[in-house]
Motif scaffolding. Sequence first.
Motif, PDB file in Angstrom:
ATOM      1  N   ALA A 117       0.832  -1.206   0.000  1.00 17.01           N
ATOM      2  CA  ALA A 117       0.000   0.000   0.000  1.00 17.01           C
ATOM      3  C   ALA A 117       0.866   1.255   0.000  1.00 17.01           C
ATOM      4  O   ALA A 117       0.572   2.238  -0.696  1.00 17.01           O
ATOM      5  N   LYS A 118       1.972   1.210   0.768  1.00 16.39           N
ATOM      6  CA  LYS A 118       2.866   2.366   0.828  1.00 16.39           C
ATOM      7  C   LYS A 118       3.549   2.603  -0.516  1.00 16.39           C
ATOM      8  O   LYS A 118       3.707   3.741  -0.963  1.00 16.39           O
ATOM      9  N   ALA A 119       3.947   1.489  -1.167  1.00 12.46           N
ATOM     10  CA  ALA A 119       4.594   1.621  -2.472  1.00 12.46           C
ATOM     11  C   ALA A 119       3.626   2.197  -3.499  1.00 12.46           C
ATOM     12  O   ALA A 119       3.993   3.051  -4.308  1.00 12.46           O
ATOM     13  N   GLU A 120       2.382   1.736  -3.484  1.00 18.63           N
ATOM     14  CA  GLU A 120       1.385   2.247  -4.426  1.00 18.63           C
ATOM     15  C   GLU A 120       1.108   3.720  -4.168  1.00 18.63           C
ATOM     16  O   GLU A 120       0.967   4.517  -5.116  1.00 18.63           O
ATOM     17  N   ALA A 121       1.017   4.093  -2.882  1.00 20.21           N
ATOM     18  CA  ALA A 121       0.779   5.499  -2.550  1.00 20.21           C
ATOM     19  C   ALA A 121       1.955   6.370  -2.981  1.00 20.21           C
ATOM     20  O   ALA A 121       1.771   7.476  -3.499  1.00 20.21           O
ATOM     21  N   ALA A 122       3.182   5.869  -2.780  1.00 21.62           N
ATOM     22  CA  ALA A 122       4.364   6.636  -3.170  1.00 21.62           C
ATOM     23  C   ALA A 122       4.441   6.794  -4.687  1.00 21.62           C
ATOM     24  O   ALA A 122       4.832   7.848  -5.187  1.00 21.62           O
TER      25      ALA A 122
END
Length: 246
Positions: A117-122
């Motif tokens: 989720a963090k990678a997608e948000a970044a």
Amino acid sequence: MRRLVRHGLAGLAATTFAAVAAVTTLGADATPTAAPPPVAPAATGDFVPVQFVPADPVADAQRAATAERDSREAERTRIAAATAQAAYQRALGLATQGQAIDQQSSRIKAEIKAAKAKAEAAEAAAEAAEKKARDAAIANQGYTPGTTDVREIARQILANKFSYGEDQYACFSWIITRESNWNVHAENPSGAYGLPQSLPGSKMASVGPDWRDNPATQIIWGAQYMKSRYGSPCDAKSHWESAGNY
């Protein structure tokens, strides 16, 4: 996972049994063989080949990918995305470990989900930062970065910096075609220079010091001149048709 562990233990037992059998066989009588002659150590200074270790193209490509952004804001956001992606890959690596699977599985799954989720948000933030940087460049210079066609640069500048439509662009193009035929370095013996044939050409320095070679600088100056002196490019065209100049 337990089934995999049981299979692994069975394989380990079979390997151990084979090793014991091999040792027993070696202990039996066998025909003696002559020992190979000793190999003389390499003399000091002799060439000793070293095994070549090839480069890692995947790691090289990942490092090169971080250098492709144009603005600081986009670069910082991409670094955050790369960091999040590394955390995601680390979480995936943890999932492959076979130790304490029952105790770690819930934590690993949660870490994978959070990292993904963090990678997608970044990544989304990086795309937004690139768009923001592109929009800022358009607002600053009036046209999309990378545009090379001089007429298209003029069309975008007139629309983005002067709010002119296609009718005003057509009048602007009519004048520029007759003044310089869209030659950025067009020069007249009188001293007139550039796309709008500024007289003298140095007047265009009021827009930018790159007035000799930058079509955007010349276009902005020409549009400002037409607007301030005649009201619009079409009004300047009307004057040019009656006077032969503007």
